[in-house]
Write an enzyme that holds these catalytic residues in place. Structure first.
Site, PDB file in Angstrom:
ATOM      1  N   SER A  14       0.663  -0.794  -0.124  1.00  0.00           N
ATOM      2  CA  SER A  14      -0.303   0.053   0.088  1.00  0.00           C
ATOM      3  C   SER A  14       0.707   1.414  -0.198  1.00  0.00           C
ATOM      4  CB  SER A  14      -1.142  -0.007   1.303  1.00  0.00           C
ATOM      5  OG  SER A  14      -2.218  -1.305   1.334  1.00  0.00           O
ATOM      6  N   GLU A  35       8.339  -6.108  -7.272  1.00  0.00           N
ATOM      7  CA  GLU A  35       7.642  -5.929  -6.225  1.00  0.00           C
ATOM      8  C   GLU A  35       8.154  -7.843  -6.194  1.00  0.00           C
ATOM      9  OE1 GLU A  35       6.293  -8.689  -3.331  1.00  0.00           O
ATOM     10  OE2 GLU A  35       5.716  -5.974  -2.965  1.00  0.00           O
ATOM     11  N   CYS A  43      -1.857  -6.480   2.727  1.00  0.00           N
ATOM     12  CA  CYS A  43      -2.419  -5.699   3.534  1.00  0.00           C
ATOM     13  C   CYS A  43      -3.555  -6.665   2.443  1.00  0.00           C
ATOM     14  CB  CYS A  43      -3.329  -4.641   3.773  1.00  0.00           C
ATOM     15  SG  CYS A  43      -4.537  -3.633   3.795  1.00  0.00           S
ATOM     16  N   CYS A  48      -4.868  -7.588   5.828  1.00  0.00           N
ATOM     17  CA  CYS A  48      -6.290  -7.093   6.253  1.00  0.00           C
ATOM     18  C   CYS A  48      -7.552  -7.248   5.413  1.00  0.00           C
ATOM     19  CB  CYS A  48      -6.175  -5.739   6.062  1.00  0.00           C
ATOM     20  SG  CYS A  48      -4.638  -4.908   6.669  1.00  0.00           S
ATOM     21  N   LYS A  51      -8.442 -11.188   4.990  1.00  0.00           N
ATOM     22  CA  LYS A  51      -8.710 -11.424   6.937  1.00  0.00           C
ATOM     23  C   LYS A  51     -10.308 -10.753   7.529  1.00  0.00           C
ATOM     24  CE  LYS A  51      -7.768  -8.680   9.646  1.00  0.00           C
ATOM     25  NZ  LYS A  51      -7.361  -7.589  10.283  1.00  0.00           N
ATOM     26  N   TYR A  99      -4.557  -2.867  -8.506  1.00  0.00           N
ATOM     27  CA  TYR A  99      -3.276  -2.210  -8.128  1.00  0.00           C
ATOM     28  C   TYR A  99      -2.437  -1.979  -9.197  1.00  0.00           C
ATOM     29  CZ  TYR A  99      -3.386  -1.357  -2.872  1.00  0.00           C
ATOM     30  OH  TYR A  99      -3.877  -1.121  -1.973  1.00  0.00           O
ATOM     31  N   TYR A 178      -3.314  -8.632  18.242  1.00  0.00           N
ATOM     32  CA  TYR A 178      -4.664  -8.415  17.077  1.00  0.00           C
ATOM     33  C   TYR A 178      -4.470  -9.469  16.797  1.00  0.00           C
ATOM     34  CZ  TYR A 178      -2.252  -5.982  13.491  1.00  0.00           C
ATOM     35  OH  TYR A 178      -1.758  -5.186  12.218  1.00  0.00           O
ATOM     36  N   GLU A 182      -7.677 -11.470  16.448  1.00  0.00           N
ATOM     37  CA  GLU A 182      -8.666 -12.504  14.973  1.00  0.00           C
ATOM     38  C   GLU A 182      -8.888 -13.941  14.941  1.00  0.00           C
ATOM     39  OE1 GLU A 182      -8.399  -7.553  13.956  1.00  0.00           O
ATOM     40  OE2 GLU A 182      -6.729  -9.122  13.106  1.00  0.00           O
ATOM     41  N   HIS A 434     -31.842   8.688  18.130  1.00  0.00           N
ATOM     42  CA  HIS A 434     -31.933   6.897  18.238  1.00  0.00           C
ATOM     43  C   HIS A 434     -32.960   6.176  17.595  1.00  0.00           C
ATOM     44  CE1 HIS A 434     -34.031   4.822  22.139  1.00  0.00           C
ATOM     45  NE2 HIS A 434     -34.869   5.500  21.795  1.00  0.00           N
TER      46      HIS A 434
END
Length: 451
Positions: A14, A35, A43, A48, A51, A99, A178, A182, A434
């Site tokens: 990212s 890459e 991510c 992310c 997941k 991407y 986390y 998770e 409400h």
């Protein structure tokens, strides 16, 4: 001197993609990007996004049970992991292609190869090609860390969780952060018997103590066995699965997931030889402009180990590109960054915990605990926690912590107010919506604790 590229980015996650796109499309720079794995980084490909899709999948058993209480005739069949995994891979491929299209449309030249740094202005690809660059940006992210224990090769990490050939019947999740928490909830929701092992006293270290206690209690109530103050000493393959040896006792499992933290992915890039300062943890040391000790080399994202969140990496990459190539200098702001933990229930947090705030001076703490309408009607005993930590003298809301359904969505909006420096009285003046859970944030009148 004429360089092959004005900017060469190592890492297609990212942060690197944002920096490359902005530098090329808006800064008119000649940009190359390498890459070695799939474009999109942790991510998009192994973090992310997949997941969160697994979180959604794991929530449907509870949703269907609630539907019956609301009068719907619902019958759940078995969960088809293979079908879900195939659909997940299709979605990740779509995102990866998006991407790639973004980079192509911005004029960035991409290379599907590992790249290393030869000198302050030269990179080398795995196939031996070398390119010169006016600036080099390291955006290689992080990698899972697995402690060196006997049998560690039997375990998987979060990288492999999205590609399991089948769901296990029994899983041991090692870790208390986390990611571990998770995945414990995800597997539990998908029908796996889960034991979570953590060497500390309470999971989710670093979050507000009251909020993380609330999450841990709910996880246990949902059937997850959490063993704190325990550590794994060895893993052993047996005829019936994997034996997880603990400091006290053992657990039998079909799958062992290590989620014991991540480390900056800086090794083997050739940076140390150039004099780039790297911490003992592997984090590349940078200043507020993401510049390293070598002026032409910059770094953003998890490899710098500042705040390891995707939106932070994106901001760092954008700020770098605007500053160096766009003529619009600015720095990423790392103060009051909100975060969400997608456990069941979710935890959303921004600002100081009660413990951290107390160290800054006198505070007031406002807390609301209640059973939310939707699950209350369905007969479940779910509990929501809303918490505001307020400076007693300044009246400023120093921290906001939410545990409950949709906490991640709610904390995003609360973060705007906290970032703007809203006072408790600003919250009080806001008329409630409400009936909602979030209305409790503006109806808490009396502190439960005052220091």
């Amino acid at each position: 001197m004429a360089y092959d590229y004005d900017l060469f980015v190592i890492g297609g996650g990212s942060g690197g993609v944002r920096a490359a796109r902005i530098a090329s499309a808006e800064g008119k720079a000649r940009v190359g990007l390498a890459e070695e794995s799939r474009m999109g980084g942790t991510c998009v490909i192994r973090g992310c996004v997949p997941k969160k899709l697994m979180v959604y999948a794991s929530e449907y058993p509870g949703t269907m049970a609630d539907a019956r209480a609301y009068g719907w005739e619902v019958t759940a069949g078995g969960f088809d992991w293979s079908r879900f995994r195939s659909q997940l891979e299709t979605e990740l491929t779509r995102l990866e292609n998006a991407y790639r299209s973004t980079l192509k449309n911005a004029g960035v030249e991409t290379f599907d190869l590992r790249a290393t740094v030869v000198d302050a202005h030269t990179v080398q690809l795995a196939d031996g090609r070398r390119f010169s660059a006016g600036h080099i940006l390291i955006a290689t992210g992080g990698r899972p860390f697995v402690p060196d224990v006997p049998g560690a090769e039997l375990a998987v990490t979060s990288n492999e969780m999205f590609h399991l050939p089948a769901l296990p019947a029994r899983a041991v999740v090692v870790g208390g952060g986390y990611i571990a928490s998770e995945f414990s909830c995800i597997l539990n929701g998908l029908g796996v018997k889960v034991t979570q092992i953590y060497r500390g006293a309470k999971i989710l270290r670093g979050f507000d103590d009251e909020a993380r206690s609330h999450v841990a209690e709910a996880m246990a109530a949902n059937g997850i066995e959490i063993r704190c103050n325990a550590d794994v000493t060895a893993l052993e393959q047996t005829a019936t699965g994997i034996t997880v040896q603990l400091t006290e006792g053992r657990v039998e499992a079909d799958l062992v997931l290590y989620a014991t933290g991540r480390r900056p992915n800086s090794a083997g890039l050739g940076l140390e030889a150039l004099g780039v300062q790297i911490a003992a943890s592997g984090a590349i040391q940078v200043d507020g402009n993401s510049q390293t000790s070598v002026p032409s080399i910059y770094a953003v994202g998890d490899v710098t180990d500042r705040i390891n969140l995707t939106p932070v990496a994106i901001r760092e990459g954008h700020a770098f590109a605007d500053t160096v190539f766009g003529g619009k200098p600015w720095q990423a702001d790392h103060d009051l960054v909100a975060s969400a933990v997608f456990t069941q229930p979710e935890l959303g947090s921004v600002g100081l915990s009660e413990e951290a705030a107390r160290a800054t001076g006198p505070i007031e703490v406002y807390v609301a605990r209640f059973r939310p309408m939707q699950s209350l009607f369905a007969g479940r005993d779910d509990r929501v926690l809303m918490k505001l930590v307020v400076g007693r003298d300044s009246r400023r809301v120093l921290g906001c912590h939410i545990v409950g359904p949709g906490a991640g969505e709610m904390i995003q909006l609360a973060a705007i107010a906290v970032k703007m420096g809203a006072s408790k009285e600003d919250f009080d003046r806001t008329v409630a919506v409400h009936p909602t859970m979030s209305e409790e944030l503006v109806t808490m009148r009396s502190p439960v604790r005052r220091d």
